[in-house]
Design an enzyme around this catalytic site. Sequence first.
Site, short mmCIF file in Angstrom:
data_model
loop_
_atom_site.label_atom_id
_atom_site.label_comp_id
_atom_site.label_asym_id
_atom_site.label_seq_id
_atom_site.Cartn_x
_atom_site.Cartn_y
_atom_site.Cartn_z
N GLY A 143 -10.90 58.16 49.35
CA GLY A 143 -9.80 58.03 48.41
C GLY A 143 -8.48 57.74 49.11
N TYR A 144 -7.42 57.71 48.35
CA TYR A 144 -6.13 57.35 48.94
C TYR A 144 -5.50 58.47 49.76
CZ TYR A 144 -5.91 52.94 46.31
OH TYR A 144 -6.14 51.68 45.82
N ASN A 170 4.66 59.31 47.49
CA ASN A 170 3.70 60.23 46.86
C ASN A 170 2.47 60.50 47.73
OD1 ASN A 170 3.48 57.37 45.93
ND2 ASN A 170 1.48 58.08 45.25
N CYS A 207 1.97 65.97 44.07
CA CYS A 207 3.09 65.06 44.34
C CYS A 207 4.24 65.27 43.38
CB CYS A 207 2.61 63.62 44.31
SG CYS A 207 1.53 63.23 42.93
#
Lengths: 349, 349, 349, 349
Positions: free
Chosen positions: D11-12, D316, D150
């Site tokens: 994932g990010y 973020n 975030c």
Amino acid sequence: MIRVAVVGGSGYTGLELLRILAVHREVEVTMITSREYAGKPISLVHPNLRGIYNMNFSDFSLDKVGDRADTVFLALPHTVSLNYVPKLLEMGLQVVDLSADFRLKNPELYKVWYDIEHPYPDLLKKAVYGLPELHFEELKGAKLIASPGCNATATILALAPIVASGITSDLRFVSDVKVSSSEGGAKPHEGSHHPERENAIRPYEATGHRHAAEAEQELSRLAGKEVKVSIVPHAVSSVRGALASAHVWTDIPLKEMDVWKRVAEFYRGRKFIRIIRGNVHPYPDPKYVIGSNFADVGFAVETRVNRLTMFAAIDNLMKGAAGQAVQSFNISNGLSEDEGLRLPPLRPA
Amino acid sequence: MIRVAVVGGSGYTGLELLRILAVHREVEVTMITSREYAGKPISLVHPNLRGIYNMNFSDFSLDKVGDRADTVFLALPHTVSLNYVPKLLEMGLQVVDLSADFRLKNPELYKVWYDIEHPYPDLLKKAVYGLPELHFEELKGAKLIASPGCNATATILALAPIVASGITSDLRFVSDVKVSSSEGGAKPHEGSHHPERENAIRPYEATGHRHAAEAEQELSRLAGKEVKVSIVPHAVSSVRGALASAHVWTDIPLKEMDVWKRVAEFYRGRKFIRIIRGNVHPYPDPKYVIGSNFADVGFAVETRVNRLTMFAAIDNLMKGAAGQAVQSFNISNGLSEDEGLRLPPLRPA
Amino acid sequence: MIRVAVVGGSGYTGLELLRILAVHREVEVTMITSREYAGKPISLVHPNLRGIYNMNFSDFSLDKVGDRADTVFLALPHTVSLNYVPKLLEMGLQVVDLSADFRLKNPELYKVWYDIEHPYPDLLKKAVYGLPELHFEELKGAKLIASPGCNATATILALAPIVASGITSDLRFVSDVKVSSSEGGAKPHEGSHHPERENAIRPYEATGHRHAAEAEQELSRLAGKEVKVSIVPHAVSSVRGALASAHVWTDIPLKEMDVWKRVAEFYRGRKFIRIIRGNVHPYPDPKYVIGSNFADVGFAVETRVNRLTMFAAIDNLMKGAAGQAVQSFNISNGLSEDEGLRLPPLRPA
Amino acid sequence: MIRVAVVGGSGYTGLELLRILAVHREVEVTMITSREYAGKPISLVHPNLRGIYNMNFSDFSLDKVGDRADTVFLALPHTVSLNYVPKLLEMGLQVVDLSADFRLKNPELYKVWYDIEHPYPDLLKKAVYGLPELHFEELKGAKLIASPGCNATATILALAPIVASGITSDLRFVSDVKVSSSEGGAKPHEGSHHPERENAIRPYEATGHRHAAEAEQELSRLAGKEVKVSIVPHAVSSVRGALASAHVWTDIPLKEMDVWKRVAEFYRGRKFIRIIRGNVHPYPDPKYVIGSNFADVGFAVETRVNRLTMFAAIDNLMKGAAGQAVQSFNISNGLSEDEGLRLPPLRPA
């Protein structure tokens, strides 16, 4: 056919007027002025209009406008319209002014917000604030229309049903507005440089944004008492579109259905207001009004903290400027309210 | 009023047809089909159309379409149209097919490029390739219109004046196309995920792009000999618009004015072609045709190396799909070529 | 520690040098000059550097630079470096010049491409063209490094393996380059105004782009005969990144594996070249090198028409400017080639 | 060298951890897990990491992690971490959990906000909320770090100095957050489809956003009384960056300097907080922290209506996720707080 002049045709609101008027069936555009580009072809400045307006920009002169036009749209910087409006009215022309010069009823407020002594307090009384959803009847036959500002339009349309219905006693609001780059106009500046502007999420004029003055005027009138609005604009990456998120503290936990009813009642029969609810697209998004005169109005109710947010999404150059001006023009001239304004929003865009 | 059905109304070309047809004055949209959304309101899928089409999606059925429509626009995936077209024609309806199923004259090419045995080679002969700039006369009264692909449209419009005029003997071209994200259709996929797609400059289908087949067919016809075109598409960040940069090696250093003359002659009288030249905006940019059916055509001549680049800029959903389909429809029905297509490009957008 | 001055620190290449040098462990930045902002804090111009460089811009003076620096990076407009380089070298400093002033070996070419009589033909001989993938050995100990242009870098890296391997006899190429807005520099202008620049797909300098001169010089040297390259840049919406698509006509249908071998051989051991192949991400995309010094090189072979396209993707401010300058600087000073350049590309971005 | 495993590496946030850890000098990444991509090369999923991590994704197994790692970063969906954390702690590993599973101290709140019965209330007590600006001392030696969300991070950093200083008695806030598309994670969905997501200004989760729970917990602790926060997120077009605009009604008109002092005092010595004021860039903009761990904090005071807006801008994925997790990790292990986090923000980007 009503003969129309667009004064200040090289900027973005002027351009948007031209785009709309090109398909308006009751209007003939007889003159487009620009001091900077007088004598030059329209398409030099507006490559999108190549092949559509085969005329040149003219210099502005009262005489020529008087000869050629019945209605004048003024798309000029603030305080410039002041010089022309009284004479144009005397000459019997109708004026639709897209600047702030005739929006406020109280001349004192021009000192506070625009730092000028307003020279024509009488005309302020005659001018109709061109937000048709609030002034439909007054617009009929109006000779001087003061077309609202974009952030004011979004803020007012978001909050009007709330203050009009008395659903809350706390009449102090923050309208957190997200705006696209075309709001800044057609002139390049440091902040509009693409590498700096793209991907920005940038607050600006975060205190004392001038559109608050008109918003307070209109909302106070509706409420029957003093309303305070802080407009806090944020520049985001899109080119067109503005969203106002107006945050409201309520006295008690509201029911969604109650809010919906008030909004629906308030806007009943208003052609360009769409009330947004549902599961797939629950809130307004300016993306879905692009190129059109719609204002999408919606809301979110958080009962846990007695908070209500009212949203209004517009295309800042359409419902926020040129589209709304044409809508008011249509009403004032007894034309169909949506003449020239029927093409659906562009999507995807 | 011509009664029209839009089959496949939930995708982007279907949506764009609906957007145009909403203001088309000779047409009534009587049916909008979608297998996936049958029974659901149009605005659920297309939030921009809220308040414009107050109807639901229908399921497709030949009978119902036959009852309700005179013309059917098919906005379906490739090979699906094949199932319906013959029967629709038999029932006496006009068909405007936006898929590739009837674009190629030579049935053999369907094997090569689409890996199918084409079941109706006779219909391929009857179908008119719906690029009005090349097939205006044939389109009159046409019963089956095969509307071109977007990248093919841009490539053909860029190169047609060159191959038709015999200005170069080297008939092998690379059309380096830059395309926006809406070309990929309305279905999300890995490559369309915003964080991955935004800011991409991404070649795709860089060998054997299928639109080359139609481009070669049309350009060879114009040239009177075999033309080879390689279409190399690149995905860039915008949502709408495509630019073809077709690179040409010339036998001798050409003069700009010569190229201009050939292009101007070739497109004389063609309503939606604008030839771009000049100092401020010297080359076409799809940004300035957004929302319209224009194709802006321009060129650059580098005499130093005997190179010519032909540019064509279109809105991929308009001149590249729905707009062009309506343009062909208008011609085929004896209507004004630009009915429903008169709104100027949106700018800035 | 090598003491470094960045001359021209207010532009985007200057800024990018500062960003890299902030984490370079063998360097101390002792001076940052800017005529316009002398005396002002770095963070006023570069808000991202707030808290990182706690110094002010200085005015440029040869004496001061001589006192404070061992190496000078010149991030100045073309022809300005000419005034300083000879004296800086005399004073014993190393010069890394990011302008075009010392890139071309043949002084005649400065007349043709830059319209100047080059005043220091001898220095042209001494200067090393700072593309480490082609001049690694010469860079060792180099006193004057002429750092390549961004579009030239992408074009050369795409085509070098092809011309070097003799895989084709046709040595005339079009390099169709797609570039981001930061290539235009830090000064706002009409074309960089966000509402006009965003969503553009806009050819510019489509004839006679100056970077062709360096590309032809380097590629001809590799080929051992004259190579002609036309660079055709197109402005697209992203802020960073450039992709060169260099189109090659081959004598015979090539095999993919053959191309791959030539490319792999040519770039063996080169730290910042990544050869792209595979199913998921088959071609280079500048999106995946953002913020890094990588150049991703790939290709597409269309045997049907004997066409090969070579792709090179770079971050125009890194491998296309500041990153490559630091890479050359590292090599010339015997440092690790990737010192200061180790952070992986930012993704998603 | 601390041996580190990244669990959930596809994932990010996993990717961002890998990007940072690649240049972290006290860490060796020994294992990267992904259920979906086990056995596949890292660069298949993360093309930006090609050539940087020459290893494959592993399947997760407690045993293997126990053998190979000293610290485990968990970048997993909510509720998944719950299954692993107790055992990992028992095995003596340090856990940095980037999910919400251990952020709230009060187990009851998991019922309210996450609809789960929290199985390990004791661990909630042990977990340190990994916001170093509020919990620096507690983080030293921490074995279980619950890294903040975030939008919570931005909201808390904006409001902390206000609630801590008692400058206002009204402790009910709306935090109007503007977020980029990478906040939505790496999986494509309807709303992330580029043609729909680009140019959106779209409210989502406009009631009951879960990050409000952590924000209220932390701010109430600081205030010493109950604080209510409504987080209203809006999706805008950028890929990275989030801005919280937290609107505060004050009892009396505040002075700018007073606000500044409270903020400056509160964040004195905090390495990653930059307080923004001045004429050129008066307010925080996430654009200028991209790629870095900075949080830029600023404010606007509108005395006319007793309104104060506190702004906090973060990347973020960095200060909002992976960067902050590494910052906490560094502190907990006695390393320099900014190890691996020194590269300045990327600009322009």
